[in-house]
Design a protein around this motif. Structure first.
Motif, PDB file in Angstrom:
ATOM      1  N   LEU A 386      18.754  25.873 -22.565  1.00 12.27           N
ATOM      2  CA  LEU A 386      19.111  25.277 -23.840  1.00 12.27           C
ATOM      3  C   LEU A 386      17.795  25.143 -24.685  1.00 12.27           C
ATOM      4  O   LEU A 386      16.942  23.982 -24.283  1.00 12.27           O
ATOM      5  N   ILE A 387      17.264  25.976 -25.519  1.00 13.66           N
ATOM      6  CA  ILE A 387      16.161  25.829 -26.317  1.00 13.66           C
ATOM      7  C   ILE A 387      16.560  24.820 -27.489  1.00 13.66           C
ATOM      8  O   ILE A 387      17.272  25.203 -28.556  1.00 13.66           O
ATOM      9  N   VAL A 388      15.454  23.779 -27.697  1.00 11.50           N
ATOM     10  CA  VAL A 388      15.602  22.911 -28.632  1.00 11.50           C
ATOM     11  C   VAL A 388      14.424  23.120 -29.715  1.00 11.50           C
ATOM     12  O   VAL A 388      14.851  23.167 -31.091  1.00 11.50           O
ATOM     13  N   ILE A 389      13.273  23.369 -29.257  1.00 16.89           N
ATOM     14  CA  ILE A 389      12.179  23.640 -30.363  1.00 16.89           C
ATOM     15  C   ILE A 389      11.470  25.017 -29.749  1.00 16.89           C
ATOM     16  O   ILE A 389      11.128  24.915 -28.545  1.00 16.89           O
ATOM     17  N   HIS A 390      11.515  26.275 -30.516  1.00 20.66           N
ATOM     18  CA  HIS A 390      11.161  27.355 -30.100  1.00 20.66           C
ATOM     19  C   HIS A 390       9.613  27.460 -30.282  1.00 20.66           C
ATOM     20  O   HIS A 390       9.170  27.060 -31.429  1.00 20.66           O
TER      21      HIS A 390
END
Length: 507
Positions: A386-390
């Motif tokens: 789960l990517i929050v900040i790329h």
């Protein structure tokens, strides 16, 4: 509450009790023959030697040099009359003296008066009760038909139940940003909740320490213990973290630590192999170790002895865990009811994350991220990504306020452990239910610069936390120009086993 007359009688009780003490002192469990030292009673006995009784003076014709009056020699009717002037808290303390005092302090006639005074109706309604209800009410106040201690149990249960009902009502208000109770601070005040640590030696000896400092954050509470009278570390085996609440909470008076209190075990830690625990930082005075879950133990470098203890507790079910357990067993969370996954083919969607990084009330990061999602195919080694900040999107990168450091202090010294802090994480599912919550110390460590994205002219660091629910990976860059850290990547790896249990399906 006890009147002035009751206080005098209570002091007389302690004075008479001092007359029959053996050299060992006062304070024994019911039924035991030995006593422990009691400073208050011992000093009273030392200041005022016992006077000869009038009975002995009449029989002997002269006053003997020492003729103690035994409390056990008084008739039960006299003792019950004395106890009737005491309040509920004092009665519970009297019941701990010995077995006879325990049975006398359970007298139903005393406790039914206390019960009636505390829970009698304050006002009457104009409508009369039915005959059946009135008869049932009268029969419930019967005393002789009830077993000993019945009305004491009823009084204690109702007092605790009323406080719990009030606290539960306060905790219903939810913070829209964190998904957690918004009035946890008020709930702590109403319940009188505090925390202690119990250090246990191999011999069975226990050391109970009250917390010195307490910081209430947005989604966690940080509790600190320090002092000069720590027991020897080599003799300690375990540390118990317990929540303590007063049995009788009076909002009109400050909470006292001398009255009867309920202990609820939150977590138990082993101190036998503390040197082998996770070392997260040090300075010139102390070394700091992390014990899972959420406990920091600081050791003096020179003496290898305890300097301080810090516990981080997340707000999620904090009051329940700190009040509903027992001194020997923690509170068991209710079984999870699987939620309906209405679109399993799309993976996780509509999740919300709130994350804080702080130390001693100072926040470096406090951010909320909404509408997080992950596709079903994004699974690596049993974890959903789960990517929050790329990393590639510089518009999402966030700065940390100030320099990261874990502040500590004791009675003698204070300091700051560089690159250490406390991380609070709250992940809500699409139904705004807490899916993953923790509060834990973390450490910032150097890491190789990530590839496949923008290049930063600065040293790179990472922060990681791992438990049974998943892993948090934070990538940071130190910018020399602005002298601040920037979060360039924030990724959550959620355990597929946890996801399967959450939805009751195979992911």
């Amino acid at each position: 509450m006890a009147t002035g007359r009751a206080r005098l009688l209570h002091q007389h009780w302690l004075g008479v009790q001092a007359l029959r003490l053996p050299p060992g002192g006062v304070g024994a469990a019911p039924g035991s023959g030995g006593f422990r030292k009691g400073p208050g009673v011992q000093s009273a006995a030392a200041r005022a030697p016992p006077k000869p009784s009038a009975l002995c003076e009449g029989r002997c014709g002269r006053a003997p040099p020492r003729c103690p009056v035994l409390l056990d020699s008084l008739p039960a009717e006299v003792l019950l009359k004395i106890l009737s002037y005491l309040d509920a808290a004092a009665l519970l303390c009297v019941g701990c003296v010995n077995r006879r005092c325990y049975h006398l302090a359970n007298d139903n006639f005393i406790w039914v008066r206390i019960y009636s005074a505390a829970f009698s109706p304050k006002s009457c309604t104009w409508r009369a009760d039915p005959v059946e209800r009135t008869a049932a009410s009268v029969s419930s106040l019967s005393v002789e038909d009830k077993e000993a201690g019945y009305w004491k149990k009823e009084y204690i249960t109702k007092r605790i139940g009323s406080v719990k009902a009030t606290v539960a009502q306060v905790l219903k208000v939810i913070n829209p940003y964190t998904g957690l109770p918004a009035k946890t601070k008020e709930a702590l005040r109403i319940s009188g909740l505090g925390w202690v640590i119990i250090l246990k030696e191999e011999s069975g000896k226990e050391h109970v320490l009250e917390h010195v400092d307490l910081f209430i954050n947005d989604s966690s509470v940080t509790i600190v213990w320090y002092g000069k009278n720590w027991p020897c570390l080599a003799a300690l085996s375990t540390l118990d973290l317990c929540g303590v609440t007063p049995v009788f909470m009076d909002r009109s008076k400050p909470t006292t630590k001398n009255g009867p209190r309920w202990h609820s075990l939150v977590a138990k830690y082993s101190l036998k192999d503390l040197a082998d625990a996770t070392l997260i930082g040090c300075d010139r005075f102390v070394r700091v170790f992390h014990l899972d879950p959420g406990l920091l133990v600081g050791l003096w470098k020179r003496a290898e002895e305890l300097a301080f203890v810090v516990a981080s507790l997340h707000f999620h079910q904090l009051v329940e865990r700190s009040t509903l357990g027992s001194a020997a067993a923690p509170y068991e969370l209710p079984p999870h009811t699987p939620l309906l996954d209405d679109s399993p083919e799309y993976g996780l969607h509509g999740y919300q994350l709130h994350i804080d990084i702080h130390s001693s009330g100072t926040f470096s990061l406090c951010s909320t991220f909404r509408n997080l999602f992950t596709k079903k195919g994004c699974i690596e080694n049993g974890y959903a990504k789960l990517i929050v900040i790329h990393f590639q999107n510089s518009a999402e990168h966030l700065p940390l306020v100030g320099k990261v450091g874990l502040s500590w202090r004791t009675d003698v010294f204070d300091g700051c452990i560089k690159s250490c802090a406390v991380m609070d994480l709250t992940l809500l599912d699409e139904y705004r239910k807490p899916f993953w919550c923790f509060s834990s110390p973390v450490c910032m460590r150097p890491s190789p610069s990530p590839s496949g994205g923008p290049h930063f002219a600065g040293e790179t660091y990472c922060i990681e936390h791992k438990d049974a629910a998943g892993t948090v990976h934070v990538q940071l860059v130190w910018l020399e120009e602005t002298e601040e850290y920037f979060i360039v990547s924030l990724v959550l790896y959620l355990s597929t086993a946890r996801i399967n249990r959450w939805f009751g399906t195979e992911y």
